[in-house]
Motif scaffolding. Structure first.
Motif, PDB file in Angstrom:
ATOM      1  N   PRO A 278      92.264  61.611  25.631  1.00 46.00           N
ATOM      2  CA  PRO A 278      92.868  62.901  25.284  1.00 46.00           C
ATOM      3  C   PRO A 278      94.008  63.224  26.251  1.00 46.00           C
ATOM      4  O   PRO A 278      94.066  62.689  27.356  1.00 46.00           O
ATOM      5  N   ASP A 279      94.884  64.114  25.805  1.00 44.03           N
ATOM      6  CA  ASP A 279      96.091  64.417  26.579  1.00 44.03           C
ATOM      7  C   ASP A 279      95.810  64.772  28.029  1.00 44.03           C
ATOM      8  O   ASP A 279      96.456  64.285  28.947  1.00 44.03           O
ATOM      9  N   PHE A 280      94.794  65.639  28.253  1.00 42.39           N
ATOM     10  CA  PHE A 280      94.609  66.105  29.618  1.00 42.39           C
ATOM     11  C   PHE A 280      94.193  64.968  30.531  1.00 42.39           C
ATOM     12  O   PHE A 280      94.482  64.971  31.711  1.00 42.39           O
ATOM     13  N   MET A 281      93.524  63.933  29.964  1.00 46.81           N
ATOM     14  CA  MET A 281      93.117  62.803  30.803  1.00 46.81           C
ATOM     15  C   MET A 281      94.325  61.959  31.182  1.00 46.81           C
ATOM     16  O   MET A 281      94.418  61.468  32.306  1.00 46.81           O
TER      17      MET A 281
ATOM     18  N   TYR B 177      76.843  80.634  35.724  1.00 49.88           N
ATOM     19  CA  TYR B 177      77.907  80.759  36.727  1.00 49.88           C
ATOM     20  C   TYR B 177      78.213  79.400  37.351  1.00 49.88           C
ATOM     21  O   TYR B 177      79.373  79.021  37.532  1.00 49.88           O
ATOM     22  N   ALA B 178      77.143  78.636  37.657  1.00 51.63           N
ATOM     23  CA  ALA B 178      77.348  77.306  38.228  1.00 51.63           C
ATOM     24  C   ALA B 178      78.098  76.426  37.234  1.00 51.63           C
ATOM     25  O   ALA B 178      79.010  75.674  37.608  1.00 51.63           O
ATOM     26  N   LEU B 179      77.729  76.521  35.950  1.00 48.82           N
ATOM     27  CA  LEU B 179      78.419  75.718  34.937  1.00 48.82           C
ATOM     28  C   LEU B 179      79.874  76.146  34.807  1.00 48.82           C
ATOM     29  O   LEU B 179      80.759  75.311  34.631  1.00 48.82           O
ATOM     30  N   LEU B 180      80.105  77.456  34.919  1.00 43.86           N
ATOM     31  CA  LEU B 180      81.486  77.964  34.867  1.00 43.86           C
ATOM     32  C   LEU B 180      82.318  77.311  35.961  1.00 43.86           C
ATOM     33  O   LEU B 180      83.408  76.780  35.711  1.00 43.86           O
ATOM     34  N   LEU B 181      81.785  77.323  37.174  1.00 44.71           N
ATOM     35  CA  LEU B 181      82.524  76.729  38.287  1.00 44.71           C
ATOM     36  C   LEU B 181      82.741  75.242  38.056  1.00 44.71           C
ATOM     37  O   LEU B 181      83.819  74.704  38.317  1.00 44.71           O
ATOM     38  N   ALA B 182      81.705  74.581  37.542  1.00 43.65           N
ATOM     39  CA  ALA B 182      81.817  73.134  37.345  1.00 43.65           C
ATOM     40  C   ALA B 182      82.868  72.808  36.294  1.00 43.65           C
ATOM     41  O   ALA B 182      83.689  71.914  36.488  1.00 43.65           O
ATOM     42  N   PHE B 183      82.855  73.553  35.178  1.00 42.51           N
ATOM     43  CA  PHE B 183      83.785  73.220  34.103  1.00 42.51           C
ATOM     44  C   PHE B 183      85.222  73.599  34.449  1.00 42.51           C
ATOM     45  O   PHE B 183      86.142  73.114  33.826  1.00 42.51           O
ATOM     46  N   PHE B 184      85.393  74.466  35.433  1.00 43.40           N
ATOM     47  CA  PHE B 184      86.755  74.784  35.862  1.00 43.40           C
ATOM     48  C   PHE B 184      87.385  73.628  36.623  1.00 43.40           C
ATOM     49  O   PHE B 184      88.591  73.573  36.791  1.00 43.40           O
TER      50      PHE B 184
ATOM     51  N   PHE C 235      86.360  67.629  31.631  1.00 46.81           N
ATOM     52  CA  PHE C 235      86.333  68.415  30.396  1.00 46.81           C
ATOM     53  C   PHE C 235      87.565  69.306  30.293  1.00 46.81           C
ATOM     54  O   PHE C 235      87.498  70.417  29.774  1.00 46.81           O
ATOM     55  N   GLY C 236      88.665  68.838  30.841  1.00 50.63           N
ATOM     56  CA  GLY C 236      89.907  69.573  30.659  1.00 50.63           C
ATOM     57  C   GLY C 236      90.113  70.720  31.624  1.00 50.63           C
ATOM     58  O   GLY C 236      91.100  71.435  31.510  1.00 50.63           O
ATOM     59  N   GLY C 237      89.190  70.926  32.557  1.00 51.56           N
ATOM     60  CA  GLY C 237      89.377  71.954  33.579  1.00 51.56           C
ATOM     61  C   GLY C 237      89.648  73.324  32.990  1.00 51.56           C
ATOM     62  O   GLY C 237      89.064  73.718  31.971  1.00 51.56           O
ATOM     63  N   ASN C 238      90.568  74.002  33.647  1.00 53.54           N
ATOM     64  CA  ASN C 238      90.929  75.367  33.302  1.00 53.54           C
ATOM     65  C   ASN C 238      91.316  75.544  31.830  1.00 53.54           C
ATOM     66  O   ASN C 238      90.968  76.516  31.180  1.00 53.54           O
ATOM     67  N   ASN C 239      92.074  74.579  31.294  1.00 51.71           N
ATOM     68  CA  ASN C 239      92.600  74.732  29.935  1.00 51.71           C
ATOM     69  C   ASN C 239      91.572  74.455  28.860  1.00 51.71           C
ATOM     70  O   ASN C 239      91.770  74.844  27.722  1.00 51.71           O
ATOM     71  N   GLY C 240      90.524  73.738  29.227  1.00 52.78           N
ATOM     72  CA  GLY C 240      89.521  73.404  28.222  1.00 52.78           C
ATOM     73  C   GLY C 240      90.039  72.402  27.220  1.00 52.78           C
ATOM     74  O   GLY C 240      90.961  71.630  27.488  1.00 52.78           O
TER      75      GLY C 240
END
Lengths: 391, 537
Positions: A109-112, A171-178, A184-189
């Motif tokens: 995917p693009d973000f990768m 909350y922990a998952l939020l931090l991890a996915f950021f 998983f695309g970080g901030n942009n998702g």
């Protein structure tokens, strides 16, 4: 067996609810597709997507009502299961983009590509097939809920403690996915989706079909919930809600019941998330925000905790209000209203819309039936025995 | 004193004699001779002149050499006179320091090449070694320590002899050791001594210096250097532990400050107050308003702004707390999940209210002078604001503990918490105590806001970032136990800071959250659970 379960679980209001959902699920796509644009009865495509979003929220609210309304587990982290389901679907949609991305890489995917990933991370394998993603939509939230619940319920973490640690979980998952390196695309998702099962996600037909599917999922979820809560299992759940220790002392394995219903609820939330993503077109870590999960709880509280129909209704009503107010001149006041809604519903309307309606309707109905029976009995000249309180 | 005067007199006589003997028109003494060489426009002469000026000890030397470096040293080839154009445009005679109206027509900047630039830099380094300001001397010694240029040895020796300030003396000794260590013709004894000195210094630069030592050293020195390196490594590891522990303490104090009010409302009263973070935020905004008022009306009182903000924040947040308790929370006692939702709604309302009043952006809250700056303790830098916050937190904690134990209100609070009906029977107005307890918890959150405004952005979202952490601290430490909150906050703070270098900031935080979730499975009532016989607490 199944038909028996179905007939038992359907009372009159449930039947009405299902009929309304089915009618909406069929009529809105039809009106969108068949009627000419600009016609008075034609539902524009953007509204179809918007209503589809509400239906997904309604499924999420149902899943929360199942555990909160019937088992007393207040999860402040159900948004996490919703988002995980959404990410599983998003990963499938990302892989479907193929070489049409900005960088034209057929696999990554693009973000990768942008973040210089040398190859696809192992946990992205398999997401190019729909059935695998569909299994993951159920499996990932379910597995997380199972592990989490297994730990929490066995050691008897209950009440607000459970609420707080579910909040910590999301909350922990939020931090991890950021994090960008989480894969998983970080901030942009994940976004810029193109196809689902070969159909263009932007096309009217696909949107209508997704809406229909969402309504179908709502119906199935509702039937499952009804089946659970009207079964013997459901009676035990209610017993756990009202007097957990007493239920345990009666010999029930409370933690197993809770674990089952918690996992089931998480799977439902995952499905809701999976249907949500293609209709909204994006999934990002913001979905994990603790505030989202708490907001979902208030939908249930508004509609009526422990009524199922109320949960779905609450989700639609609150979100419709949100859409109306946040897009109009009242936008700066929306948070005031949402906050006031939280406070007023808990203070003044603890049973929610449906619960309050029932509390007003049931005695009236019972009175009327009793009056009918009495008049009938008087005509027959037979004295009426009091109804058995055990029934 | 007398000898000094005699010296000068002798020098004067000597120079007079020299003048008479050479009968040169203006030039006299080695300094003046050297200055004249700048005018020759020969690189070799310039080099000699740099060396002579640098070692002359003349007060103008620094000005001359730095002017040379910047191309502001002007020489007139005809009169052999040299001038310094000062940065402010004034011109002085390099030899005498006398002010000059304007440059002669033929004057041109003295040219440099790369080799000369190096000698200029070395000379400047050496000159600052003799600077009257001890801080500058130490800085110069540090740079010598890093470059360990052999040519500096005589200067360092000289500086060391003159030095009276202890810190500077140490710096010179270390610089000298660094030079000796790398000096090819230094004796083994000198080198061993040098290694010992560098080992005693024991920081990252000492390590770098020893690592830079080439392999072809005598065995004794090589092994001494290796030992010193190992020792430094150990001490560095130790200091980094101390550093982490300090950061952890600092983070812990912030967590404690944010959680301490919650320990009252949640821990003692059992009310899940999700609007706790907003009380912290209100405290921070009170600080902002106080500072704003002081800035516009009484600027000279700025250093006292925090002292005024603390009681005000306590009162404002406390009153809001009492209002909340009277209007919302008292209807929800015994229904914790509903309380949670209602207070969450309240937090949204408060946030939005502040956003409407003060705008959504960060507001600036300044540090008073006594809270800015830092000092060094060993190899750890300690900033004053962090230190003050730690002290302040402990003070608040102690006062709160004393209040609960020794005042009538504290006694009533504990009584109501332990057995509400019995307390009511004994004549305690329980609903009044409820309101005051909640007000106290909120007021302390407001005080926390004053302190946190010093290290965090003051925005409407300030409270949200602390609410989950605060709950974690209280739950981890054990509900209903202030000491548990203290231990919980510092444990979490220190654990977080020790995980950070290993796992990174975000992963460290995630790891802590996961660990707490697992810990609660193990001990559902926290570290220090209240012992009781109830089946369901």
């Amino acid at each position: 067996m199944m038909p028996h379960v179905l007939t038992r679980s359907l009372d009159r209001s449930a039947t009405i609810f299902l009929a309304v959902v089915a009618a909406v699920g069929i009529l809105i796509p039809l009106s969108n597709l068949l009627l000419p644009a600009g016609s008075m009865f034609q539902v524009p495509t953007y509204l179809v997507a918007l209503f589809g979003k509400y239906v997904c929220y309604a499924i999420l609210a149902l899943s929360i009502d199942l555990i909160w309304g019937y088992c007393g587990i207040l999860s402040l982290g159900h948004g996490a299961f919703f988002a995980l389901g959404g990410y599983a679907m998003g990963m499938y949609l990302m892989r479907q983009i193929g070489s049409r991305g900005v960088y034209g890489n057929p696999i990554l995917p693009d973000f990768m590509v942008f973040l210089n990933y040398p190859e696809l991370p192992w946990y992205w394998y398999g997401f190019d097939t729909f059935w695998f993603a569909a299994v993951m939509v159920l499996l990932v939230p379910g597995l997380l809920a199972f592990c989490f619940g297994w730990l929490a319920f066995r050691s008897r973490v209950t009440g607000v403690y459970l609420s707080i640690i579910t909040q910590a979980m999301t909350y922990a998952l939020l931090l991890a996915f950021f994090r960008n390196d989480f894969g998983f695309g970080g901030n942009n998702g994940l976004t810029d989706f193109k196809d689902i099962l070969g159909f263009n996600v932007q096309a009217d037909g696909t949107r209508a079909a997704l809406f229909l599917l969402s309504c179908l999922a709502l119906i199935i979820a509702f039937l499952i919930c009804r089946a659970v809560v009207t079964s013997k299992l459901g009676k035990v759940l209610i017993a756990v809600r009202d007097a957990e220790s007493r239920t345990r002392f009666l010999g029930y394995r409370v933690e197993s019941y809770k674990l089952f219903v918690f996992t089931l609820s998480a799977c439902m939330a995952g499905v809701a998330g999976a249907l949500y993503v293609p209709q909204v077109g994006i999934i990002n870590p913001g979905e994990f925000a603790p505030g989202n999960s708490i907001e979902a709880v208030i939908w249930v509280a508004v509609g009526g905790r422990g009524t199922l129909i109320g949960a779905a209704l609450g989700a639609v009503v609150v979100n419709y209000a949100k859409t109306v107010f946040t897009s109009g001149p009242l936008a700066p006041y929306w948070l005031f209203m949402l906050g006031a809604l939280f406070i007023l519903v808990t203070l003044l309307l603890p049973k929610g819309i449906i619960g309050t309606f029932n509390a007003w309707w049931e005695p009236w109905k019972a009175q009327r039936i009793a009056a009918n029976a009495e008049s009938a009995a008087l005509e027959d000249g037979v004295s009426v025995s009091k109804p058995n309180p055990a029934e | 004193m007398f000898a000094n005067v005699l010296d000068r007199f002798r020098a004067l006589v000597l120079s007079l004699l020299l003048i008479a003997a050479v009968a040169s028109p203006a030039l006299a003494g080695p300094f003046e001779d050297a200055i004249g060489k700048f005018a020759n426009d020969e690189f070799s002469d310039t080099d000699e002149a740099i060396g002579a000026v640098a070692t002359s000890g003349n007060p103008l030397a620094f000005a001359i050499i730095s002017a040379l470096q910047d191309g502001r040293l002007m020489a007139d080839p005809d009169s052999k006179k040299v001038y310094v154009t000062q940065p402010d445009g004034k011109i002085i005679d390099a030899a005498t320091g006398a002010a000059v109206e304007k440059l002669p027509d033929g004057a041109a900047a003295v040219r440099l090449n790369n080799r000369l630039r190096r000698s200029v830099e070395a000379a400047l380094g050496g000159l600052t070694l003799l600077s009257p300001d001890p801080a500058k001397r130490i800085q110069a010694a540090q740079s010598v320590f890093k470059t360990h240029d052999e040519a500096m040895l005589p200067l360092v020796d000289e500086a060391l002899k003159k030095e009276t300030v202890n810190a500077a003396k140490l710096a010179f000794t270390e610089a000298r050791a660094a030079i000796l260590l790398f000096k090819p013709d230094a004796t083994d004894g000198e080198k061993l001594e040098a290694i010992a000195t560098i080992k005693a210094r024991g920081d990252q630069e000492a390590m770098a210096l020893l690592t830079g030592l080439t392999g072809d050293q005598p065995a004794a020195i090589a092994s001494a250097a290796a030992n010193a390196k190992a020792a430094i490594q150990r001490s560095l590891a130790l200091w980094s532990m101390v550093q982490n522990a300090w950061y952890g303490l600092s983070l812990g104090s912030v967590l404690l400050l944010a959680a301490i009010g919650l320990a009252i409302t949640f821990g003692v009263m059992g009310v899940i107050n999700m609007a706790h973070g907003e009380m912290v935020m209100i405290g921070a905004y009170v600080t902002f308003v106080v500072q704003e008022t002081i800035r516009t009306s009484f600027p000279h009182l700025f250093d006292y702004s925090l002292l005024m903000a603390v009681p005000l924040a306590f009162i404002v947040a406390g009153l809001i707390g009492i209002l909340i308790e009277r209007s919302i929370i008292r209807f929800l006692y015994g229904r914790p999940l509903e309380t949670l939702l209602a207070t969450w709604g309240l937090s949204l309302v408060l946030q939005q209210a502040v956003r409407t009043m003060f705008g959504p952006t960060n507001r600036e809250v300044g540090n008073p002078s006594w809270m800015s700056g830092a000092f060094e303790l060993g190899q750890v830098t300690i900033t004053y604001n962090r230190l003050w916050i730690l002290c302040f937190t402990l003070a608040v904690f102690a006062i709160l503990l004393a209040m609960l134990r020794y005042t009538a209100l504290g006694l009533e609070m504990r009584a109501v918490t332990q057995n509400r009906r019995m307390a009511a029977s004994m004549g305690i107005a329980t609903s009044r105590v409820d309101a005051l307890t909640f007000g106290l918890g909120s007021g302390i959150a407001g005080i926390a806001g004053v302190a946190l405004s010093q290290i965090d952005n003051v925005s409407p979202n300030l409270g949200q970032s602390y609410i989950i952490d605060s709950f974690m601290v209280v739950v981890f430490g054990g509900v209903g136990n202030l000491w548990g909150t203290l231990v919980g906050a510092f444990t979490l703070g220190i654990a977080n800071k020790f995980l950070e270098p290993v796992a990174g900031a975000v992963l460290g935080k995630i790891a802590i959250l996961v660990l707490i979730i697992l810990f609660i499975q193990k001990r559902p009532r926290g570290l220090f659970a209240l012992k009781g016989r109830a089946v369901e607490a």
